[in-house]
Design a protein around this motif. Structure first.
Motif, mmCIF file in Angstrom:
data_model
loop_
_atom_site.group_PDB
_atom_site.id
_atom_site.type_symbol
_atom_site.label_atom_id
_atom_site.label_comp_id
_atom_site.label_asym_id
_atom_site.label_seq_id
_atom_site.Cartn_x
_atom_site.Cartn_y
_atom_site.Cartn_z
ATOM 1 N N LEU A 1 0.616 -1.401 -0.016
ATOM 2 C CA LEU A 1 0.134 0.050 -0.323
ATOM 3 C C LEU A 1 0.770 1.215 -0.035
ATOM 4 C CD1 LEU A 1 -2.818 -1.131 2.638
ATOM 5 C CD2 LEU A 1 -2.800 -1.399 0.080
ATOM 6 N N ARG A 2 0.151 2.144 -0.327
ATOM 7 C CA ARG A 2 1.178 3.385 0.150
ATOM 8 C C ARG A 2 2.595 3.887 1.277
ATOM 9 N NH1 ARG A 2 -3.513 8.040 -1.086
ATOM 10 N NH2 ARG A 2 -4.608 5.839 -0.918
ATOM 11 N N ASP A 3 2.015 3.784 2.099
ATOM 12 C CA ASP A 3 2.940 3.851 3.496
ATOM 13 C C ASP A 3 3.157 2.447 3.803
ATOM 14 O OD1 ASP A 3 2.812 6.409 2.798
ATOM 15 O OD2 ASP A 3 1.373 6.865 3.827
ATOM 16 N N SER A 4 2.360 1.338 3.655
ATOM 17 C CA SER A 4 3.411 0.090 4.013
ATOM 18 C C SER A 4 2.876 -1.406 3.100
ATOM 19 C CB SER A 4 1.577 -0.275 5.674
ATOM 20 O OG SER A 4 0.899 0.182 5.170
ATOM 21 N N GLU A 5 2.837 -2.533 4.374
ATOM 22 C CA GLU A 5 2.637 -3.432 3.824
ATOM 23 C C GLU A 5 0.852 -4.266 4.275
ATOM 24 O OE1 GLU A 5 5.523 -5.633 3.536
ATOM 25 O OE2 GLU A 5 6.254 -5.169 1.490
ATOM 26 N N LYS A 6 0.101 -4.448 3.877
ATOM 27 C CA LYS A 6 -1.121 -6.038 4.706
ATOM 28 C C LYS A 6 -1.229 -7.007 3.730
ATOM 29 C CE LYS A 6 -4.113 -2.262 6.724
ATOM 30 N NZ LYS A 6 -3.986 -2.733 8.213
#
Length: 67
Positions: A39-44
């Protein structure tokens, strides 16, 4: 085209989300698989809900240049 990489469109429900997220992978997935999505600022982590058509890199790029 021989040796052409294939991409798969799938709907993924990221952890904590209420709506699915369209995700394009270059590896095989099936409903019920867990994938890590950037994702934009992280991973999920996300649950693959369904898998749509596999497409070639050329097809994927053609759509990208039209939008």
């Amino acid at each position: 085209m021989a040796g052409s990489k294939t991409y798969v469109y799938c709907n993924v429900l990221p952890s904590g989300y209420k709506s699915p997220y369209l995700y394009i992978t270059d590896f095989e997935v099936k409903p019920g698989d867990i994938v890590i999505i950037p994702l934009r600022d992280s991973e999920k982590a996300g649950l693959v809900i369904d898998v749509n058509t596999s497409v070639s890199y050329t097809h994927l790029r053609a759509h990208e240049t039209r939008h």
